[in-house]
Design a protein around this motif. Structure first.
Motif, mmCIF file in Angstrom:
data_model
loop_
_atom_site.group_PDB
_atom_site.id
_atom_site.type_symbol
_atom_site.label_atom_id
_atom_site.label_comp_id
_atom_site.label_asym_id
_atom_site.label_seq_id
_atom_site.Cartn_x
_atom_site.Cartn_y
_atom_site.Cartn_z
ATOM 1 N N ILE A 56 0.837 -1.204 0.000
ATOM 2 C CA ILE A 56 0.000 0.000 0.000
ATOM 3 C C ILE A 56 0.867 1.248 0.000
ATOM 4 O O ILE A 56 0.596 2.223 -0.712
ATOM 5 C CB ILE A 56 -0.953 -0.014 1.213
ATOM 6 C CG1 ILE A 56 -2.015 -1.088 1.024
ATOM 7 C CG2 ILE A 56 -1.609 1.351 1.402
ATOM 8 C CD1 ILE A 56 -2.905 -1.303 2.227
ATOM 9 N N VAL A 57 1.957 1.231 0.783
ATOM 10 C CA VAL A 57 2.865 2.382 0.827
ATOM 11 C C VAL A 57 3.457 2.652 -0.550
ATOM 12 O O VAL A 57 3.480 3.798 -1.033
ATOM 13 C CB VAL A 57 3.983 2.148 1.868
ATOM 14 C CG1 VAL A 57 5.077 3.215 1.724
ATOM 15 C CG2 VAL A 57 3.418 2.173 3.280
ATOM 16 N N VAL A 58 3.943 1.600 -1.208
ATOM 17 C CA VAL A 58 4.574 1.786 -2.523
ATOM 18 C C VAL A 58 3.532 2.126 -3.583
ATOM 19 O O VAL A 58 3.825 2.834 -4.547
ATOM 20 C CB VAL A 58 5.393 0.537 -2.900
ATOM 21 C CG1 VAL A 58 5.979 0.675 -4.299
ATOM 22 C CG2 VAL A 58 6.515 0.317 -1.890
ATOM 23 N N ARG A 83 8.387 13.001 1.123
ATOM 24 C CA ARG A 83 7.443 14.106 0.912
ATOM 25 C C ARG A 83 6.075 13.776 1.486
ATOM 26 O O ARG A 83 5.418 14.618 2.113
ATOM 27 C CB ARG A 83 7.321 14.412 -0.576
ATOM 28 C CG ARG A 83 8.556 15.083 -1.179
ATOM 29 C CD ARG A 83 8.395 15.205 -2.675
ATOM 30 N NE ARG A 83 9.577 15.787 -3.287
ATOM 31 C CZ ARG A 83 9.779 15.834 -4.610
ATOM 32 N NH1 ARG A 83 8.855 15.352 -5.439
ATOM 33 N NH2 ARG A 83 10.891 16.373 -5.096
ATOM 34 N N ILE A 84 5.637 12.532 1.284
ATOM 35 C CA ILE A 84 4.336 12.109 1.822
ATOM 36 C C ILE A 84 4.359 12.155 3.350
ATOM 37 O O ILE A 84 3.426 12.661 3.987
ATOM 38 C CB ILE A 84 3.995 10.685 1.331
ATOM 39 C CG1 ILE A 84 3.729 10.702 -0.179
ATOM 40 C CG2 ILE A 84 2.768 10.142 2.070
ATOM 41 C CD1 ILE A 84 3.513 9.322 -0.780
ATOM 42 N N LYS A 134 3.053 14.816 8.497
ATOM 43 C CA LYS A 134 3.551 15.434 9.724
ATOM 44 C C LYS A 134 3.045 16.863 9.858
ATOM 45 O O LYS A 134 2.584 17.277 10.934
ATOM 46 C CB LYS A 134 5.073 15.406 9.724
ATOM 47 C CG LYS A 134 5.706 15.985 10.972
ATOM 48 C CD LYS A 134 7.221 15.913 10.903
ATOM 49 C CE LYS A 134 7.856 16.542 12.135
ATOM 50 N NZ LYS A 134 9.346 16.478 12.070
ATOM 51 N N LYS A 135 3.115 17.620 8.762
ATOM 52 C CA LYS A 135 2.651 19.015 8.805
ATOM 53 C C LYS A 135 1.148 19.090 9.048
ATOM 54 O O LYS A 135 0.661 19.950 9.778
ATOM 55 C CB LYS A 135 3.006 19.732 7.506
ATOM 56 C CG LYS A 135 4.498 19.987 7.337
ATOM 57 C CD LYS A 135 4.775 20.701 6.030
ATOM 58 C CE LYS A 135 6.269 20.977 5.878
ATOM 59 N NZ LYS A 135 6.571 21.649 4.580
ATOM 60 N N ARG A 136 0.404 18.176 8.443
ATOM 61 C CA ARG A 136 -1.040 18.159 8.636
ATOM 62 C C ARG A 136 -1.392 17.867 10.090
ATOM 63 O O ARG A 136 -2.291 18.479 10.663
ATOM 64 C CB ARG A 136 -1.662 17.113 7.711
ATOM 65 C CG ARG A 136 -3.192 17.103 7.712
ATOM 66 C CD ARG A 136 -3.708 16.035 6.769
ATOM 67 N NE ARG A 136 -3.156 16.222 5.430
ATOM 68 C CZ ARG A 136 -3.177 15.272 4.489
ATOM 69 N NH1 ARG A 136 -3.683 14.096 4.761
ATOM 70 N NH2 ARG A 136 -2.671 15.528 3.295
#
Length: 340
Positions: free
Chosen positions: A47-49, A314-315, A320-322
């Motif tokens: 799922i990650v890839v 980036r994801i 993290k920012k969210r």
């Protein structure tokens, strides 16, 4: 290698579970834990890839390759998330005394066989894509068109269903529940058996041949770097060559991992089938090896490709920012209400 034993070996076991000695029962329980754990880990990895390789318009330059890789990972996810858990569930159900009819295999086992056959041909399609990109770059745009991509995605499944459905519906063989609860197939038609062997081994030959060509191309590229005339190439040409070479090396590692997970079992079944007859549970550990192939192939793609690792970072950074924004908003809201 004894291909007849390879195709029909799973039909040689009929002992009941209640006849298993205590030590084998403990081994079977350990296998269940390992099998389901690998399915969970593999589903997460795939799922990650998938999130990383999801085709987007901004990647049009290598849209054909990204589509094929995305399809390749989708099959791995299907095998980890659906197929192998069901197969492991059958063994678990048999262990707990449930009766499973042979007719169930007609509908369940067919998807497993179609899945791994489709995966083999999807890997071969990736090898063909890289061979064209590296050796016939002037033809690559033509071979990465939407129509060609559609054929490359559909053909592995068509081949899989064409090979398995005649066996599933008893035209050239049959499927039965085995002693430990897994489904097995037997092909009785000799001509179809030969076709089955050829069709299941051909994609590995294509992928293996492509890997050898990749090794040769990598050696050739290394020698080119020592040639002063290479400096005369445009920067864009050099970047394109390096990108294609990196992707080709990634697929080479994927093929090596596939062989590492599967060749030992093929050798045992073809030359030392008596080992599986003496201890049928040892055959189940081969399923663990194949599950490991599907579970950790995404990790190979991720670790061997810097672009994929950058996208993953980036994801994670966006997540993290969210989370920070949400936590900051939650902590500031009561303070604002107080000032009012």
């Amino acid at each position: 290698m004894n291909f007849n034993a390879l195709v029909n070996h799973s039909n040689n076991t009929t002992t009941k579970l209640d006849l298993l000695p205590e030590i084998r029962t403990a081994e079977l329980q350990a296998w269940m834990i390992v099998a389901f754990t690998l399915c969970i880990i593999g589903s997460f990895n795939n799922i990650v890839v998938l999130l990383i390789t999801f085709p987007r318009p901004g990647r049009c330059k290598v849209a054909g390759l990204h589509t094929l890789i995305f399809h390749f990972i989708c099959i791995n996810l299907f095998l980890c998330l659906v197929d192998h858990p069901i197969r492991s569930g059958f063994v678990t159900a048999k262990y707990h005394g449930h009766i499973i009819q042979d007719s169930v295999c007609r509908y369940i086992h067919v998807f497993y066989n179609v899945g791994w056959i489709a995966l083999s041909w999807a890997e071969a399609a990736l090898a063909v894509n890289r061979i064209i990109a590296m050796f016939f770059p002037h033809k690559y745009r033509e071979w990465s068109s939407k129509s060609v991509n559609l054929v490359m995605v559909a053909l592995p499944w068509l081949i899989g269903f064409a090979l398995i459905l005649p066996v599933s519906f008893g035209i050239v063989g049959g499927m039965t529940i085995q002693r430990l609860g897994q489904c097995g197939q037997s092909i009785t038609n000799e001509a179809f058996q030969r076709l089955y062997v050829v069709a299941t081994y051909t994609p590995h030959v294509i992928a293996g041949g492509g890997s050898l060509l990749i090794v040769w191309k990598a050696y050739f590229a290394a020698r080119l770097r020592l040639n002063p005339s290479v400096n005369e190439w445009s920067e864009k040409t050099q970047r394109t060559l390096q990108r294609r070479l990196r992707m080709a090396k990634m697929l080479l590692l994927t093929f090596a991992w596939t062989m590492f997970c599967n060749v030992p079992y093929f050798v045992i079944v073809g030359q030392f089938a008596w080992l599986l007859d003496a201890n049928p549970i040892s055959g189940l550990w081969q399923q663990v090896a194949s599950t490991s192939q599907y579970a950790f192939t995404p990790c190979i793609l991720l670790l061997s490709n810097m672009e994929y690792r950058t996208r993953l970072l980036r994801i994670l950074d966006k997540v993290k920012k969210r989370n920070q924004v949400e936590s900051d908003g939650g902590s500031h809201q009561p303070q604002e209400l107080t000032h009012r």
